[in-house]
Scaffold this motif. Structure first.
Motif, short mmCIF file in Angstrom:
data_model
loop_
_atom_site.label_atom_id
_atom_site.label_comp_id
_atom_site.label_asym_id
_atom_site.label_seq_id
_atom_site.Cartn_x
_atom_site.Cartn_y
_atom_site.Cartn_z
N SER A 1 12.12 9.24 2.76
CA SER A 1 12.17 8.54 1.48
C SER A 1 11.39 7.24 1.58
O SER A 1 11.51 6.50 2.56
N GLY A 2 10.58 6.96 0.56
CA GLY A 2 9.78 5.74 0.55
C GLY A 2 8.44 5.86 1.22
O GLY A 2 7.73 4.85 1.32
N CYS A 3 8.05 7.06 1.66
CA CYS A 3 6.76 7.19 2.36
C CYS A 3 5.59 7.31 1.40
O CYS A 3 4.43 7.28 1.84
N ASN B 1 7.27 -2.44 7.18
CA ASN B 1 7.05 -2.86 5.79
C ASN B 1 5.66 -2.42 5.35
O ASN B 1 4.67 -2.75 6.00
N PRO B 2 5.53 -1.69 4.23
CA PRO B 2 4.20 -1.24 3.78
C PRO B 2 3.23 -2.37 3.50
O PRO B 2 2.01 -2.18 3.56
N SER B 3 3.75 -3.56 3.19
CA SER B 3 2.85 -4.69 2.94
C SER B 3 2.45 -5.41 4.23
O SER B 3 1.59 -6.29 4.20
N HIS B 4 3.08 -5.05 5.35
CA HIS B 4 2.72 -5.62 6.65
C HIS B 4 2.64 -4.49 7.68
O HIS B 4 3.41 -4.45 8.63
N ARG B 5 1.75 -3.55 7.40
CA ARG B 5 1.64 -2.39 8.27
C ARG B 5 1.18 -2.81 9.66
O ARG B 5 0.30 -3.65 9.80
N PRO B 6 1.77 -2.24 10.73
CA PRO B 6 1.38 -2.63 12.08
C PRO B 6 -0.06 -2.23 12.39
O PRO B 6 -0.60 -1.29 11.79
N VAL C 1 0.87 -1.18 0.00
CA VAL C 1 0.00 0.00 0.00
C VAL C 1 0.90 1.23 0.00
O VAL C 1 1.42 1.64 1.04
N ALA C 2 1.09 1.82 -1.18
CA ALA C 2 1.99 2.97 -1.30
C ALA C 2 1.31 4.26 -0.85
O ALA C 2 1.96 5.15 -0.30
N TYR D 1 3.63 9.77 6.33
CA TYR D 1 4.39 8.67 6.94
C TYR D 1 3.73 7.36 6.54
O TYR D 1 2.53 7.17 6.75
N LEU D 2 4.50 6.49 5.94
CA LEU D 2 4.05 5.15 5.56
C LEU D 2 2.77 5.21 4.73
O LEU D 2 1.81 4.48 4.97
#
Length: 326
Positions: free
Chosen positions: A53-55, A283-288, A32-33, A232-233
């Motif tokens: 970077s990467g958010c 990890n964006p694919s395993h967001r807490p 989830v970008a 953020y994320l």
């Protein structure tokens, strides 16, 4: 009197990417970008978009221009829903929303002269005769403080700052209302950065432009932006007026970002407390579960770990996604 409406309105925007299947052919969770992003951009303002970077800043910028398809949510431009508009239906809208890319070296075709690069959008949209197009190219180069005879040169004959000016001129060719600038000065020297930022500020005032300015340099964002959104994320965690955000951050992540900005005054630098975030970015694919920032937040408690806070009003003109805003 007709009330002013947002030039651009994003409502619960989501962009996901499906990763490759694992060797055991089990379906991999999507990345989830951009996650439930909602905000308005008002005519004449500059909305700064900041974060690590990467958010998801650049992905969100591309979604706003429909350069990347949107997975969910709605996007309105000038009061018209363009979320699922076809490429043909988007063509008239393309003239009013443009982009300045990050890398001035990669965004220009090295095999074509600058005049051809600036004339191409005018020819595609059939805006004038060849003589009129040539005059418009000369006008565009003058607007960005270059000479009309530069139209006969190739991109490799220019410096980085001059190439970015050409990129800005190309974005102005069709007289847009909105420009999304994706880190337009991050690849330039500091002295050249100031020239380009001052140029963009001058163009905004003279041409009535609206910017979404994506950057990770908070000093640049503070100089050019009227409002700031902190990502953020994949989600916006705080948004408000620039002076309010920099003067009194409400979200712990915003506070940590601002504490990392260099200060030129040695006395102030000694007195200021640097906030170091512990832990890795999830990890964006395993967001807490719960608040997406709780694994790095020094103020997190059980509520933060269990319940995701909505982006809600903390005060007039300020939205914060935090259970315990500072």
């Amino acid at each position: 009197m007709t009330p002013v409406q947002p030039l651009l309105r994003a409502t619960a925007l989501v962009k996901t990417y499906q990763t490759r299947r694992s060797p055991l052919r089990r379906p991999s969770p999507p990345v989830v970008a951009v996650d439930q992003v909602t905000f308005d951009v008002w005519p004449g303002e500059t909305l700064g978009l900041v974060g690590e970077s990467g958010c998801g800043k650049s992905t969100l910028g591309r979604c706003l221009l429909r350069l990347t398809d949107i997975s969910a949510g709605t996007l309105e431009f000038e009061g018209r829903d363009i979320t699922k508009a076809s490429l043909h239906a988007l063509r008239p809208t393309r003239r009013r929303m443009q982009m300045v890319f990050q890398d001035p070296y990669a965004s220009l075709n090295p095999r074509r002269r600058v005049g051809d690069l600036l004339a191409e959008p005018l020819r595609v949209h059939k805006l004038g005769t060849e003589r009129q197009i040539a005059d418009r190219v000369a006008e565009l180069l003058t607007q960005v403080d270059l000479r009309p005879d530069h139209a006969q040169r190739y991109p490799h004959e220019f410096s980085g700052g001059q190439r970015q000016r050409i990129g800005i001129a190309r974005a102005l060719a069709l007289e847009p209302r909105l420009i999304v600038a994706d880190e337009p000065v991050s690849a330039l020297d500091v002295s050249v950065q100031a020239q380009v930022i001052n140029l963009m500020t001058d163009l905004r005032e003279r041409l009535g432009l609206t910017y979404v300015f994506i950057a990770h340099d908070l000093s640049v964002v503070r100089h050019i932006s009227s409002r700031v959104a902190v990502m953020y994320l994949g989600a916006i965690v705080e948004i408000g007026a620039t002076d309010d955000i920099f003067g009194s951050p409400h979200h712990p992540y915003t506070q940590a970002l601002l504490s990392a900005v260099p200060v030129t005054d040695p006395d102030r630098s000694k007195r200021r407390q640097r906030i170091l975030l512990e832990g890795e970015i999830p990890n964006p694919s395993h967001r807490p579960s719960g608040c997406r920032f709780h694994s790095r937040c020094p103020y997190a408690d059980d509520q933060c770990r269990a319940v995701s806070p909505p982006l809600a009003a903390a005060e007039r003109g300020r939205l914060v996604a935090c259970h315990k805003p500072l």
